[in-house]
Scaffold this motif. Sequence first.
Motif, PDB file in Angstrom:
ATOM      1  N   ALA A 136       0.726  -1.119   0.144  1.00  0.00           N
ATOM      2  CA  ALA A 136       0.046  -0.094  -0.066  1.00  0.00           C
ATOM      3  C   ALA A 136       0.857   1.187  -0.036  1.00  0.00           C
ATOM      4  O   ALA A 136       1.989   1.232   0.521  1.00  0.00           O
ATOM      5  CB  ALA A 136      -0.759   0.132   1.295  1.00  0.00           C
ATOM      6  N   PRO A 161       8.108  13.037   4.022  1.00  0.00           N
ATOM      7  CA  PRO A 161       7.420  13.028   5.282  1.00  0.00           C
ATOM      8  C   PRO A 161       7.819  14.637   6.172  1.00  0.00           C
ATOM      9  O   PRO A 161       8.444  15.336   5.302  1.00  0.00           O
ATOM     10  CB  PRO A 161       8.481  12.115   6.062  1.00  0.00           C
ATOM     11  CG  PRO A 161       9.779  12.356   5.498  1.00  0.00           C
ATOM     12  CD  PRO A 161       9.327  12.641   3.935  1.00  0.00           C
ATOM     13  N   SER A 162       7.446  14.686   7.411  1.00  0.00           N
ATOM     14  CA  SER A 162       7.746  15.959   7.981  1.00  0.00           C
ATOM     15  C   SER A 162       9.244  16.165   8.098  1.00  0.00           C
ATOM     16  O   SER A 162      10.117  15.293   8.182  1.00  0.00           O
ATOM     17  CB  SER A 162       7.139  15.995   9.422  1.00  0.00           C
ATOM     18  OG  SER A 162       7.550  15.080   9.966  1.00  0.00           O
ATOM     19  N   ILE A 202      -5.176  11.174   7.582  1.00  0.00           N
ATOM     20  CA  ILE A 202      -4.697   9.691   6.819  1.00  0.00           C
ATOM     21  C   ILE A 202      -5.929   8.838   6.813  1.00  0.00           C
ATOM     22  O   ILE A 202      -6.480   8.356   7.958  1.00  0.00           O
ATOM     23  CB  ILE A 202      -3.589   8.880   7.183  1.00  0.00           C
ATOM     24  CG1 ILE A 202      -2.273   9.926   7.205  1.00  0.00           C
ATOM     25  CG2 ILE A 202      -3.152   7.876   6.351  1.00  0.00           C
ATOM     26  CD1 ILE A 202      -0.777   9.485   7.727  1.00  0.00           C
ATOM     27  N   ARG A 214      -5.221   8.355  10.959  1.00  0.00           N
ATOM     28  CA  ARG A 214      -4.555   9.467  11.716  1.00  0.00           C
ATOM     29  C   ARG A 214      -5.485  10.700  11.568  1.00  0.00           C
ATOM     30  O   ARG A 214      -5.796  11.047  10.525  1.00  0.00           O
ATOM     31  CB  ARG A 214      -3.250   9.884  11.150  1.00  0.00           C
ATOM     32  CG  ARG A 214      -2.488  11.125  11.845  1.00  0.00           C
ATOM     33  CD  ARG A 214      -1.027  11.281  11.327  1.00  0.00           C
ATOM     34  NE  ARG A 214      -1.004  12.033  10.080  1.00  0.00           N
ATOM     35  CZ  ARG A 214       0.229  12.166   9.249  1.00  0.00           C
ATOM     36  NH1 ARG A 214       1.317  11.791   9.858  1.00  0.00           N
ATOM     37  NH2 ARG A 214       0.105  12.628   8.238  1.00  0.00           N
ATOM     38  N   ILE A 242       2.396  -1.354   9.062  1.00  0.00           N
ATOM     39  CA  ILE A 242       2.044  -0.409   8.213  1.00  0.00           C
ATOM     40  C   ILE A 242       1.096   0.865   8.452  1.00  0.00           C
ATOM     41  O   ILE A 242       0.842   1.593   7.699  1.00  0.00           O
ATOM     42  CB  ILE A 242       1.205  -1.203   6.882  1.00  0.00           C
ATOM     43  CG1 ILE A 242      -0.120  -1.422   7.262  1.00  0.00           C
ATOM     44  CG2 ILE A 242       2.042  -2.200   6.211  1.00  0.00           C
ATOM     45  CD1 ILE A 242      -1.070  -1.503   5.844  1.00  0.00           C
ATOM     46  N   GLY A 245       2.118   5.604  12.345  1.00  0.00           N
ATOM     47  CA  GLY A 245       1.525   6.601  12.870  1.00  0.00           C
ATOM     48  C   GLY A 245       0.756   6.376  14.240  1.00  0.00           C
ATOM     49  O   GLY A 245       0.392   7.032  14.817  1.00  0.00           O
ATOM     50  N   HIS A 359       7.566   9.229  13.720  1.00  0.00           N
ATOM     51  CA  HIS A 359       7.762  10.634  13.826  1.00  0.00           C
ATOM     52  C   HIS A 359       6.165  11.004  13.504  1.00  0.00           C
ATOM     53  O   HIS A 359       5.685  10.388  12.575  1.00  0.00           O
ATOM     54  CB  HIS A 359       8.580  11.420  12.666  1.00  0.00           C
ATOM     55  CG  HIS A 359       7.828  10.829  11.612  1.00  0.00           C
ATOM     56  ND1 HIS A 359       7.035  11.643  11.033  1.00  0.00           N
ATOM     57  CD2 HIS A 359       7.740   9.759  11.243  1.00  0.00           C
ATOM     58  CE1 HIS A 359       6.185  11.046  10.010  1.00  0.00           C
ATOM     59  NE2 HIS A 359       6.778   9.703  10.303  1.00  0.00           N
TER      60      HIS A 359
HETATM   61  P1  AMP Z   1       4.537  12.083   7.932  1.00  0.00           P
HETATM   62  O1  AMP Z   1       4.873  12.366   6.361  1.00  0.00           O
HETATM   63  O2  AMP Z   1       5.974  12.343   8.534  1.00  0.00           O
HETATM   64  O3  AMP Z   1       3.324  12.742   8.741  1.00  0.00           O
HETATM   65  O4  AMP Z   1       4.322  10.579   8.007  1.00  0.00           O
HETATM   66  C1  AMP Z   1       3.696   9.860   7.202  1.00  0.00           C
HETATM   67  C2  AMP Z   1       2.813   9.087   7.904  1.00  0.00           C
HETATM   68  O5  AMP Z   1       1.951   8.276   6.776  1.00  0.00           O
HETATM   69  C3  AMP Z   1       3.446   7.698   8.576  1.00  0.00           C
HETATM   70  O6  AMP Z   1       3.656   7.868   9.777  1.00  0.00           O
HETATM   71  C4  AMP Z   1       2.458   6.630   8.336  1.00  0.00           C
HETATM   72  O7  AMP Z   1       1.672   6.437   9.407  1.00  0.00           O
HETATM   73  C5  AMP Z   1       1.638   7.148   7.191  1.00  0.00           C
HETATM   74  N1  AMP Z   1       1.684   6.207   5.893  1.00  0.00           N
HETATM   75  C6  AMP Z   1       2.611   6.539   4.950  1.00  0.00           C
HETATM   76  N2  AMP Z   1       2.445   5.554   4.118  1.00  0.00           N
HETATM   77  C7  AMP Z   1       1.583   4.394   4.431  1.00  0.00           C
HETATM   78  C8  AMP Z   1       1.027   3.305   4.096  1.00  0.00           C
HETATM   79  N3  AMP Z   1       1.430   2.774   3.111  1.00  0.00           N
HETATM   80  N4  AMP Z   1       0.177   2.571   4.982  1.00  0.00           N
HETATM   81  C9  AMP Z   1      -0.392   3.092   6.146  1.00  0.00           C
HETATM   82  N5  AMP Z   1       0.255   4.329   6.706  1.00  0.00           N
HETATM   83  C10 AMP Z   1       1.013   4.857   5.588  1.00  0.00           C
END
Ligand code: AMP
Length: 359
Positions: A136, A161-162, A202, A214, A242, A245, A359
């Motif tokens: 995913a 990411p952040s 999310i 999230r 997966i 968060g 994070h």
């Molecule tokens: P950030 O961009 O720093 O807010 O972090 C991205 C967040 O998106 C991660 O902590 C994950 O919880 C979530 N995330 C990214 N890709 C996936 C995925 N394939 N499945 C589930 N959650 C994801």
Amino acid sequence: MPAKQAVQKRKHFSQVSVRCQTYFCTMSSLIGVDLKKAAALLRAGELVAIPTETVYGLAANALLEDAVLKIYQVKNRPQFNPLILHFANYQQLQACGLELPPMALLLAAKFSPGPLTYVIPTSAEIPGIVSAGTPAVAVRFPNHPFTLELLQQLDFPVAAPSANPSGYVSPTSAAHVASQLGNSISYILDGGDCAIGVESTIISFLEEQPRLLRHGGIPVEAIEAVIGPVNLPGDGFVDNPIAPGMLARHYATRHPLQIGNLEELVKQALTRHSPSEIATISFTEPVSGIPATNQFILSPSGDLSEAARRLFAALRLADEMTVSLILAAVFPEEGLGRAINDRLKRASAPAPASIPPSH
Ligand code: AMP
Ligand code: MG
């Protein structure tokens, strides 16, 4: 607004802007508004910090594995924690072999570009490092004019990411990024202070019923108004890699942080600490017994969007003070208050040695 709160509010904003000016003077080649430079660096596989409406992102060419690897290295981010792909428009998403399912399209019509991230099946075009080896991938259309224009100039999506070291408070200004990652990245595209101030909501479309992973910039109430009930984080859901968060500790300050009934927390803390050793984060009102200079009142007018916008800057300022602990109120559990409470709870969670910070 009572005079004391007005002075307090002005003081916080001026502290932030003085810091920005300092960085503009001393780091002029690191921070700027040159979209062509940002695009060239991304094409060359370098990292660029980009403004979004949520928080600043640490962007890399998502189709270059080595570039994406740098994100994990610079952030010291565990590689099991997947990244969000950012696109300018739906055509770019389709060009990567991806599709949004019908319910996600309904949401996209209303909330994209904006602070909503969709978790969908990945495609052969997306390197496994972006989705942490899972089937995913998370995708989003950020709503910031600079970043939309930048993404339009690129023929690849960026993973972002952040732009903070893994585990710490997210950045909502270019100066925040420079203060922590200034030595390890090539360029920070300065788009001003983030308008939303907390990360995207999310939502996963991997099961029959959509699942919120999230809380973030789009309130769950607004999502349910479009597609009906969604599963919430924790609803019969076991923490797994997966959805990192959902790990307990994120967004953490260096000073210990507690969240709860603020008056009670302050009363207890004053039995062990002097008032000047305590900083507070509250919604609309100051708390008694703590000096005004140590208090961060996020929205005297009671506006949860304003409170969310100011949350991370306040946490950073509190963390820079010479205090022993930070005490935070519980915000109303509605609208953006859910995201605020989520971030404060994670910031307050103890960091067990066995679980790496996410994070
Ligand atoms: P950030 O961009 O720093 O807010 O972090 C991205 C967040 O998106 C991660 O902590 C994950 O919880 C979530 N995330 C990214 N890709 C996936 C995925 N394939 N499945 C589930 N959650 C994801
Ligand atoms: Mg983050």
